[in-house]
Design a protein around this motif. Structure first.
Motif, PDB file in Angstrom:
ATOM      1  N   ASP A 194       0.829  -1.206   0.000  1.00  0.00           N
ATOM      2  CA  ASP A 194       0.000   0.000   0.000  1.00  0.00           C
ATOM      3  C   ASP A 194       0.867   1.262   0.000  1.00  0.00           C
ATOM      4  O   ASP A 194       0.555   2.246  -0.698  1.00  0.00           O
ATOM      5  N   PHE A 195       1.936   1.234   0.791  1.00  0.00           N
ATOM      6  CA  PHE A 195       2.839   2.387   0.838  1.00  0.00           C
ATOM      7  C   PHE A 195       3.464   2.645  -0.526  1.00  0.00           C
ATOM      8  O   PHE A 195       3.531   3.795  -0.989  1.00  0.00           O
ATOM      9  N   ALA A 196       3.935   1.587  -1.188  1.00  0.00           N
ATOM     10  CA  ALA A 196       4.584   1.753  -2.494  1.00  0.00           C
ATOM     11  C   ALA A 196       3.626   2.359  -3.508  1.00  0.00           C
ATOM     12  O   ALA A 196       3.998   3.272  -4.265  1.00  0.00           O
ATOM     13  N   HIS A 197       2.392   1.887  -3.533  1.00  0.00           N
ATOM     14  CA  HIS A 197       1.421   2.420  -4.487  1.00  0.00           C
ATOM     15  C   HIS A 197       1.056   3.871  -4.147  1.00  0.00           C
ATOM     16  O   HIS A 197       0.931   4.713  -5.049  1.00  0.00           O
ATOM     17  N   ALA A 198       0.900   4.160  -2.850  1.00  0.00           N
ATOM     18  CA  ALA A 198       0.556   5.528  -2.455  1.00  0.00           C
ATOM     19  C   ALA A 198       1.715   6.483  -2.737  1.00  0.00           C
ATOM     20  O   ALA A 198       1.516   7.620  -3.183  1.00  0.00           O
ATOM     21  N   PHE A 199       2.943   6.031  -2.505  1.00  0.00           N
ATOM     22  CA  PHE A 199       4.121   6.854  -2.751  1.00  0.00           C
ATOM     23  C   PHE A 199       4.266   7.152  -4.239  1.00  0.00           C
ATOM     24  O   PHE A 199       4.529   8.288  -4.642  1.00  0.00           O
ATOM     25  N   LEU A 200       4.053   6.125  -5.072  1.00  0.00           N
ATOM     26  CA  LEU A 200       4.119   6.334  -6.518  1.00  0.00           C
ATOM     27  C   LEU A 200       3.076   7.355  -6.963  1.00  0.00           C
ATOM     28  O   LEU A 200       3.368   8.270  -7.745  1.00  0.00           O
ATOM     29  N   ALA A 201       1.850   7.214  -6.461  1.00  0.00           N
ATOM     30  CA  ALA A 201       0.782   8.148  -6.837  1.00  0.00           C
ATOM     31  C   ALA A 201       1.121   9.571  -6.402  1.00  0.00           C
ATOM     32  O   ALA A 201       0.879  10.539  -7.139  1.00  0.00           O
ATOM     33  N   ALA A 202       1.694   9.721  -5.205  1.00  0.00           N
ATOM     34  CA  ALA A 202       2.045  11.058  -4.709  1.00  0.00           C
ATOM     35  C   ALA A 202       3.135  11.690  -5.568  1.00  0.00           C
ATOM     36  O   ALA A 202       3.081  12.883  -5.880  1.00  0.00           O
ATOM     37  N   LEU A 203       4.131  10.903  -5.947  1.00  0.00           N
ATOM     38  CA  LEU A 203       5.210  11.440  -6.782  1.00  0.00           C
ATOM     39  C   LEU A 203       4.689  11.844  -8.158  1.00  0.00           C
ATOM     40  O   LEU A 203       5.053  12.908  -8.681  1.00  0.00           O
ATOM     41  N   LEU A 204       3.842  11.014  -8.742  1.00  0.00           N
ATOM     42  CA  LEU A 204       3.312  11.337 -10.064  1.00  0.00           C
ATOM     43  C   LEU A 204       2.364  12.530 -10.010  1.00  0.00           C
ATOM     44  O   LEU A 204       2.193  13.233 -11.009  1.00  0.00           O
ATOM     45  N   ALA A 205       1.758  12.776  -8.836  1.00  0.00           N
ATOM     46  CA  ALA A 205       0.899  13.944  -8.680  1.00  0.00           C
ATOM     47  C   ALA A 205       1.712  15.226  -8.515  1.00  0.00           C
ATOM     48  O   ALA A 205       1.188  16.329  -8.713  1.00  0.00           O
ATOM     49  N   HIS A 206       3.000  15.083  -8.153  1.00  0.00           N
ATOM     50  CA  HIS A 206       3.880  16.246  -7.961  1.00  0.00           C
ATOM     51  C   HIS A 206       5.195  16.007  -8.707  1.00  0.00           C
ATOM     52  O   HIS A 206       6.273  15.966  -8.094  1.00  0.00           O
ATOM     53  N   PRO A 207       5.135  15.857 -10.019  1.00  0.00           N
ATOM     54  CA  PRO A 207       6.349  15.474 -10.768  1.00  0.00           C
ATOM     55  C   PRO A 207       7.485  16.480 -10.655  1.00  0.00           C
ATOM     56  O   PRO A 207       8.656  16.098 -10.753  1.00  0.00           O
ATOM     57  N   ASN A 208       7.170  17.748 -10.436  1.00  0.00           N
ATOM     58  CA  ASN A 208       8.233  18.757 -10.338  1.00  0.00           C
ATOM     59  C   ASN A 208       9.062  18.611  -9.066  1.00  0.00           C
ATOM     60  O   ASN A 208      10.151  19.186  -8.956  1.00  0.00           O
ATOM     61  N   VAL A 209       8.548  17.851  -8.103  1.00  0.00           N
ATOM     62  CA  VAL A 209       9.266  17.660  -6.842  1.00  0.00           C
ATOM     63  C   VAL A 209      10.165  16.421  -6.895  1.00  0.00           C
ATOM     64  O   VAL A 209      11.036  16.254  -6.037  1.00  0.00           O
ATOM     65  N   ILE A 210       9.982  15.551  -7.886  1.00  0.00           N
ATOM     66  CA  ILE A 210      10.747  14.310  -7.953  1.00  0.00           C
ATOM     67  C   ILE A 210      12.255  14.555  -7.914  1.00  0.00           C
ATOM     68  O   ILE A 210      12.975  13.844  -7.205  1.00  0.00           O
ATOM     69  N   PRO A 211      12.798  15.561  -8.631  1.00  0.00           N
ATOM     70  CA  PRO A 211      14.246  15.795  -8.523  1.00  0.00           C
ATOM     71  C   PRO A 211      14.700  16.076  -7.094  1.00  0.00           C
ATOM     72  O   PRO A 211      15.816  15.695  -6.710  1.00  0.00           O
ATOM     73  N   LEU A 212      13.862  16.725  -6.296  1.00  0.00           N
ATOM     74  CA  LEU A 212      14.223  16.960  -4.896  1.00  0.00           C
ATOM     75  C   LEU A 212      14.239  15.657  -4.116  1.00  0.00           C
ATOM     76  O   LEU A 212      15.129  15.422  -3.294  1.00  0.00           O
ATOM     77  N   VAL A 213      13.255  14.798  -4.333  1.00  0.00           N
ATOM     78  CA  VAL A 213      13.184  13.522  -3.627  1.00  0.00           C
ATOM     79  C   VAL A 213      14.389  12.659  -3.990  1.00  0.00           C
ATOM     80  O   VAL A 213      14.927  11.930  -3.158  1.00  0.00           O
ATOM     81  N   VAL A 214      14.822  12.754  -5.247  1.00  0.00           N
ATOM     82  CA  VAL A 214      15.989  11.989  -5.691  1.00  0.00           C
ATOM     83  C   VAL A 214      17.267  12.513  -5.044  1.00  0.00           C
ATOM     84  O   VAL A 214      18.136  11.728  -4.639  1.00  0.00           O
ATOM     85  N   SER A 215      17.391  13.825  -4.920  1.00  0.00           N
ATOM     86  CA  SER A 215      18.676  14.423  -4.554  1.00  0.00           C
ATOM     87  C   SER A 215      18.826  14.799  -3.088  1.00  0.00           C
ATOM     88  O   SER A 215      19.944  15.031  -2.627  1.00  0.00           O
ATOM     89  N   ARG A 216      17.712  14.856  -2.346  1.00  0.00           N
ATOM     90  CA  ARG A 216      17.800  15.327  -0.968  1.00  0.00           C
ATOM     91  C   ARG A 216      17.346  14.235  -0.016  1.00  0.00           C
ATOM     92  O   ARG A 216      16.227  13.727  -0.137  1.00  0.00           O
TER      93      ARG A 216
END
Length: 230
Positions: free
Chosen positions: A88-110
């Motif tokens: 459930d966490f993996a699916h919810a996390f994926l949905a949250a990232l795809l809902a905020h694609p501009n933040v993905i570089p921050l999640v990757v780098s920080r």
């Protein structure tokens, strides 16, 4: 346009309100548009007012990562199976990232190291340890799942931005020379294209199965060296 206010004059402004406004600004205009000045304008305050709630730009960026992580914090798993909780966490996390694609570089780098993020990790580790994982292996499980999800979300975002379909344009692969690439040709024709979501589910289930083997091994009683050699 809201009236300009001097430092400290915005009643009711909180760290959470600052982070939510920052996330909305990044969603709308991208990371390059985020500055203390632009965020202050978004909130109708002077930029210096924001420093009452976030110490600097780095703290603001860390807070945006926090907004994503906390929104899908891994649940305590006692009320469910650990596999269901992680799924459930993996699916919810994926949905949250795809809902905020501009933040993905921050999640990757920080790294997610705000106090609230660390409390989320502590709770998840406690649940996984209760499910039978040694604490160091539980941390490996968390990092593995989050890294997998972030990588998948980043790939899907790049594909979308470049105009590719989520199924990786399999129509092109269907046209490969069957004599030169017999296995690839056979695999592509054996079943309909899986699609990015189906491949995500397949890989996630494979990971969970592997974690189960690690958990089972960890629960086996330790044997002394002479017994182990018999």
């Amino acid at each position: 346009m809201p009236a300009r206010r001097m430092r400290g004059q915005r009643a009711g402004l909180t760290r959470q309100a600052v982070l939510e406004a920052g996330l909305a600004l990044v969603d709308r205009e991208g990371l390059q548009a985020l500055s203390m000045r632009s965020l202050g304008s978004e909130l109708g305050v002077e930029a210096m007012t924001l420093y009452n709630h976030v110490s600097n730009k780095d703290a603001l960026l860390d807070g945006l990562v926090e907004q994503i992580i906390v929104s899908v914090a891994p649940p305590r798993l006692e009320a469910s199976t650990w596999r269901a909780g992680l799924r459930d966490f993996a699916h919810a996390f994926l949905a949250a990232l795809l809902a905020h694609p501009n933040v993905i570089p921050l999640v990757v780098s920080r790294p997610a190291t705000t106090s609230l993020n660390l409390r989320v990790m502590e709770s998840a580790l406690e649940s996984l340890r209760a499910a039978g994982f040694p604490v160091h292996r539980a941390l490996d499980v968390l990092y593995s799942v989050t890294g997998f999800v972030v990588g998948h979300a980043a790939t899907m975002t790049v594909q979308h931005a470049s105009g590719q379909e989520a199924h990786d344009r399999p129509e092109l692969l269907l046209e490969v020379d069957a004599e030169e690439f017999p296995l690839l040709s056979a695999a592509m024709r054996a079943s309909p294209p899986a699609g990015a979501q189906n491949r995500f589910d397949f890989a996630l289930e494979a990971m969970l199965t592997g974690f189960e083997a690690t958990r089972t091994s960890a629960q086996e009683p330790c044997r002394t060296a002479p017994e182990a050699r018999r």
